[in-house]
Design a protein around this motif. Structure first.
Motif, PDB file in Angstrom:
ATOM      1  N   PRO A   1      33.266  79.799  -1.208  1.00 23.45           N
ATOM      2  CA  PRO A   1      34.581  79.178  -1.061  1.00 23.45           C
ATOM      3  C   PRO A   1      34.923  79.006   0.419  1.00 23.45           C
ATOM      4  N   VAL A   2      35.812  78.074   0.699  1.00 21.92           N
ATOM      5  CA  VAL A   2      36.298  77.889   2.060  1.00 21.92           C
ATOM      6  C   VAL A   2      36.978  79.187   2.501  1.00 21.92           C
TER       7      VAL A   2
ATOM      8  N   LEU B   1      43.247  72.437 -10.919  1.00 22.35           N
ATOM      9  CA  LEU B   1      41.900  71.879 -10.693  1.00 22.35           C
ATOM     10  C   LEU B   1      41.770  71.338  -9.267  1.00 22.35           C
ATOM     11  N   THR B   2      42.805  70.685  -8.782  1.00 20.68           N
ATOM     12  CA  THR B   2      42.769  70.167  -7.401  1.00 20.68           C
ATOM     13  C   THR B   2      42.609  71.323  -6.412  1.00 20.68           C
ATOM     14  N   ARG B   3      43.360  72.418  -6.671  1.00 23.77           N
ATOM     15  CA  ARG B   3      43.231  73.593  -5.791  1.00 23.77           C
ATOM     16  C   ARG B   3      41.804  74.136  -5.850  1.00 23.77           C
ATOM     17  N   ALA B   4      41.244  74.212  -7.070  1.00 20.51           N
ATOM     18  CA  ALA B   4      39.889  74.765  -7.228  1.00 20.51           C
ATOM     19  C   ALA B   4      38.863  73.921  -6.477  1.00 20.51           C
ATOM     20  N   ARG B   5      39.015  72.597  -6.540  1.00 19.38           N
ATOM     21  CA  ARG B   5      38.048  71.716  -5.870  1.00 19.38           C
ATOM     22  C   ARG B   5      38.164  71.849  -4.347  1.00 19.38           C
ATOM     23  N   THR B   6      39.369  72.151  -3.863  1.00 22.66           N
ATOM     24  CA  THR B   6      39.555  72.363  -2.417  1.00 22.66           C
ATOM     25  C   THR B   6      38.939  73.694  -1.990  1.00 22.66           C
ATOM     26  N   ILE B   7      39.141  74.708  -2.822  1.00 24.85           N
ATOM     27  CA  ILE B   7      38.614  76.050  -2.511  1.00 24.85           C
ATOM     28  C   ILE B   7      37.087  76.043  -2.497  1.00 24.85           C
ATOM     29  N   CYS B   8      36.488  75.345  -3.461  1.00 18.74           N
ATOM     30  CA  CYS B   8      35.031  75.394  -3.651  1.00 18.74           C
ATOM     31  C   CYS B   8      34.476  73.962  -3.612  1.00 18.74           C
ATOM     32  N   PRO B   9      34.109  73.486  -2.415  1.00 16.19           N
ATOM     33  CA  PRO B   9      33.654  72.097  -2.296  1.00 16.19           C
ATOM     34  C   PRO B   9      32.468  71.770  -3.203  1.00 16.19           C
TER      35      PRO B   9
END
Ligand SMILES: Cc1cc2nc3c(=O)[nH]c(=O)nc-3n(C[C@H](O)[C@H](O)[C@H](O)COP(=O)(O)OP(=O)(O)OC[C@H]3O[C@@H](n4cnc5c(N)ncnc54)[C@H](O)[C@@H]3O)c2cc1C
Length: 349
Positions: free
Chosen positions: A139-140, A265-273
């Motif tokens: 994750p970022v 889901l948007t948060r998850a995609r940001t956290i884990c590219p």
């Protein structure tokens, strides 16, 4: 064995608490019958997420100790369930990564590694690792560091329910939609059970908290799950990644999904590219049973004399299930009561 009855235990509710209790009774030789008008896994146990994650290793209490025991016993527990029924629950103790945001968090995380050494009894590790250790998955993390723990596990909720069902049947247990009470009776009826009990008692003893989740197509079966910004990202064995969850005290429909899960889901995609473009396979919503005490509600039933209750799994019902089942079997079959004070029915009355 109870003479005259065809079963020793009737379990009302075929979610994780009911099925785990049925399994613990069946593996000790009791004849069990699980009764659920909606069928197995129809409630919150039929979902997608499946994080078996510990609380932070500090300020230890009975709830954390119980959860620790349940997480530790999960490995042999699910292996026995799989071997008995021939169905895999998708269990793996694949660990968890959490970002470390700054220098202060880094120091705190390092201190917790020492606490975990003691509190987790050398059975699992809490370590600070470099993000580069997990290329294409990390994750970022603003500090470049991550917490990695080896206590956290995952299983696939629907598969776990199916695995328990197969194991119960392999031991001669029955699962049906309707049957009278016979033998010892336990109510594991999830949030609907808490609402009914509140109405019966004329005061709130618990409620339902809705959660929405989403399943993506992305194969990372051996990677640790990620927890960041209140989002769980769980890679499963079958080439999917589950994302959870919303937490809704107010809701109109128990099983519909809306824009709130898209935001998660948007948060998850940001956290884990790594999952930024992973296709959505399914969205799913369920209602968690939350007892007033926020802890499980276990023991003798407050309004049905001689009967029992196992409810209140709330956000960690799958993590607690194995030990809840064992404790309820101890109580119902052997009269041995080892339920922690905080988990007693009285704590929510
Ligand atoms: C989106 C979401 C994500 C989650 N993520 C996780 C996670 O990652 N890890 C984790 O550990 N937990 C998680 N949970 C919580 C977990 O799912 C619950 O704690 C658990 O499923 C509760 O199990 P249960 O058996 O008590 O209830 P349920 O699974 O709801 O089962 C209750 C059953 O009782 C039946 N029933 C109702 N009334 C009657 C009756 N009168 N007679 C007979 N049967 C009846 C229902 O049909 C239902 O099948 C999540 C929950 C949600 C909603």
């Amino acid at each position: 064995m109870i003479s005259g009855a065809t079963v020793d235990v009737t379990i009302r509710g075929a979610g994780i608490f009911g099925l785990a209790t049925a399994w613990s009774c069946a593996r000790r030789g009791a004849r069990v019958r699980v009764v659920d008008p909606n069928g197995p896994g129809a409630g919150s146990s039929g979902g997608l997420v499946g994080a078996l994650a510990p609380h932070v290793p500090e300020r230890w209490n009975a709830k954390k100790a119980f959860q620790f025991d349940s997480l530790i016993m999960a490995e042999t527990y699910w292996a026995e369930v799989a071997a008995t029924g021939g169905t895999s629950p998708g269990y793996a103790r694949s660990g968890r990564l959490q970002p470390i945001k700054d220098e202060a968090h880094l120091m705190l995380s390092t201190d917790r590694a020492d606490e975990a050494d003691e509190l987790w009894q050398g059975k699992a590790v809490w370590a600070v690792v470099a993000a580069e250790s997990y290329p294409n998955w990390a994750p970022v993390t603003p500090s470049g560091w991550l917490i990695h723990d080896t206590l956290t596990a995952r299983m696939a909720p629907r598969r776990a329910a199916a695995a328990l069902l197969a194991a119960i049947r392999a031991k001669g247990g029955e699962v049906t939609t309707e049957a009278p009470d016979e033998g010892r009776v336990i109510w594991a009826t999830g949030w609907q059970g808490l609402i009914e009990l509140s109405e019966e008692l004329g005061k709130p003893v618990g409620n339902g908290v809705k959660g929405q989740s989403v399943l993506l197509q992305h194969a990372a079966p051996d990677m640790p799950q990620i927890f960041a910004d209140a989002v769980h990202i769980i890679p499963h064995a079958d080439g999917t990644v589950a994302i959870g969850s919303t937490s809704e005290r107010e809701f109109d429909a128990p099983d519909t999904c809306d824009a709130q899960i898209d935001e998660v889901l948007t948060r998850a995609r940001t956290i884990c590219p790594a999952i930024a473009k992973a296709p959505v396979l399914e969205r799913w919503a369920g209602v968690r049973p939350r007892a007033k005490s926020r802890a499980p509600m276990l023991g003798e039933h407050p309004t049905k004399p001689g009967q029992f209750i196992a409810n209140g799994g709330f956000k960690i019902g799958f993590g607690m299930g194995p030990k809840v089942g064992e404790m309820m079997a101890d109580l119902m079959l052997d009269g041995h009561d080892s339920i922690p004070e905080d988990f007693r029915v009285a704590a929510s009355l």
